[in-house]
Scaffold this motif. Structure first.
Motif, PDB file in Angstrom:
ATOM      1  N   TYR A  42       0.813  -1.217   0.000  1.00 28.59           N
ATOM      2  CA  TYR A  42       0.000   0.000   0.000  1.00 28.59           C
ATOM      3  C   TYR A  42       0.848   1.268   0.000  1.00 28.59           C
ATOM      4  CZ  TYR A  42      -3.722   3.264   1.065  1.00 28.59           C
ATOM      5  OH  TYR A  42      -4.594   4.307   1.004  1.00 28.59           O
ATOM      6  N   LEU A  43       1.982   1.289   0.708  1.00 30.26           N
ATOM      7  CA  LEU A  43       2.839   2.470   0.702  1.00 30.26           C
ATOM      8  C   LEU A  43       3.322   2.791  -0.707  1.00 30.26           C
ATOM      9  CD1 LEU A  43       4.387   4.747   2.072  1.00 30.26           C
ATOM     10  CD2 LEU A  43       6.212   3.105   2.560  1.00 30.26           C
ATOM     11  N   ASP A  44       3.673   1.780  -1.489  1.00 32.13           N
ATOM     12  CA  ASP A  44       4.092   2.010  -2.874  1.00 32.13           C
ATOM     13  C   ASP A  44       2.979   2.688  -3.677  1.00 32.13           C
ATOM     14  OD1 ASP A  44       6.765   0.638  -2.958  1.00 32.13           O
ATOM     15  OD2 ASP A  44       5.528  -1.059  -2.347  1.00 32.13           O
ATOM     16  N   ILE A  45       1.746   2.269  -3.452  1.00 30.51           N
ATOM     17  CA  ILE A  45       0.608   2.854  -4.173  1.00 30.51           C
ATOM     18  C   ILE A  45       0.413   4.310  -3.773  1.00 30.51           C
ATOM     19  CG2 ILE A  45      -1.906   2.744  -4.475  1.00 30.51           C
ATOM     20  CD1 ILE A  45      -1.562  -0.347  -4.116  1.00 30.51           C
ATOM     21  N   THR A  46       0.503   4.610  -2.477  1.00 33.38           N
ATOM     22  CA  THR A  46       0.302   5.999  -2.050  1.00 33.38           C
ATOM     23  C   THR A  46       1.433   6.903  -2.530  1.00 33.38           C
ATOM     24  OG1 THR A  46       1.332   5.570   0.107  1.00 33.38           O
ATOM     25  CG2 THR A  46      -1.075   5.356  -0.026  1.00 33.38           C
ATOM     26  N   GLN A  47       2.638   6.357  -2.677  1.00 37.02           N
ATOM     27  CA  GLN A  47       3.728   7.149  -3.250  1.00 37.02           C
ATOM     28  C   GLN A  47       3.487   7.386  -4.735  1.00 37.02           C
ATOM     29  OE1 GLN A  47       7.099   4.765  -2.142  1.00 37.02           O
ATOM     30  NE2 GLN A  47       7.318   5.810  -0.177  1.00 37.02           N
ATOM     31  N   ARG A  48       3.064   6.366  -5.454  1.00 39.78           N
ATOM     32  CA  ARG A  48       2.796   6.505  -6.887  1.00 39.78           C
ATOM     33  C   ARG A  48       1.673   7.493  -7.165  1.00 39.78           C
ATOM     34  NH1 ARG A  48      -1.797   5.100  -8.930  1.00 39.78           N
ATOM     35  NH2 ARG A  48      -1.772   3.039  -8.042  1.00 39.78           N
ATOM     36  N   ASN A  49       0.625   7.494  -6.338  1.00 39.73           N
ATOM     37  CA  ASN A  49      -0.502   8.389  -6.630  1.00 39.73           C
ATOM     38  C   ASN A  49      -0.321   9.782  -6.041  1.00 39.73           C
ATOM     39  OD1 ASN A  49      -1.414   8.359  -3.925  1.00 39.73           O
ATOM     40  ND2 ASN A  49      -2.945   6.781  -4.320  1.00 39.73           N
ATOM     41  N   GLY A  50       0.771  10.017  -5.295  1.00 36.50           N
ATOM     42  CA  GLY A  50       1.068  11.349  -4.789  1.00 36.50           C
ATOM     43  C   GLY A  50       0.589  11.638  -3.383  1.00 36.50           C
ATOM     44  N   ALA A  51      -0.123  10.699  -2.740  1.00 38.07           N
ATOM     45  CA  ALA A  51      -0.601  10.922  -1.380  1.00 38.07           C
ATOM     46  C   ALA A  51       0.561  11.008  -0.396  1.00 38.07           C
ATOM     47  CB  ALA A  51      -1.577   9.819  -0.967  1.00 38.07           C
ATOM     48  N   VAL A  52       1.623  10.251  -0.647  1.00 33.34           N
ATOM     49  CA  VAL A  52       2.860  10.325   0.131  1.00 33.34           C
ATOM     50  C   VAL A  52       3.936  10.839  -0.822  1.00 33.34           C
ATOM     51  CG1 VAL A  52       4.604   8.983   1.360  1.00 33.34           C
ATOM     52  CG2 VAL A  52       2.189   8.456   1.684  1.00 33.34           C
ATOM     53  N   LYS A  53       4.544  11.965  -0.488  1.00 33.60           N
ATOM     54  CA  LYS A  53       5.524  12.604  -1.371  1.00 33.60           C
ATOM     55  C   LYS A  53       6.847  11.844  -1.374  1.00 33.60           C
ATOM     56  CE  LYS A  53       2.684  15.989  -2.154  1.00 33.60           C
ATOM     57  NZ  LYS A  53       1.744  15.774  -3.209  1.00 33.60           N
TER      58      LYS A  53
END
Length: 77
Positions: A42-53
């Protein structure tokens, strides 16, 4: 030549691209690992979509397992 899954902008999965990357030589305190399994979570997904910079360009698969293929001169086994 090694291939990495990278993105240069955030967004949907279509921002992901297989990119050829240069072979790297390890620094004196580093090792090179030939990945055999890479987990995408899930962290990889949030980084890819911009939620986690993250700094761009970036890639996916922070969790990996593999074989050490090269070691720097100061690495002890």
């Amino acid at each position: 030549m090694p291939v990495a899954i990278q993105f240069t902008e955030t967004g949907d999965p279509d921002v992901l691209h297989a990119t050829e990357v240069d072979d790297v030589a390890p620094g004196s305190n580093d090792v090179v690992i030939d990945h055999e399994a890479i987990g995408v979570n899930y962290l990889d997904i949030t980084q890819r979509n911009g939620a986690v910079k993250v700094p761009l360009p970036s890639g996916l698969g922070l969790d990996a397992a593999g074989v050490v293929s090269a070691a720097g001169s100061s690495v002890r086994t």
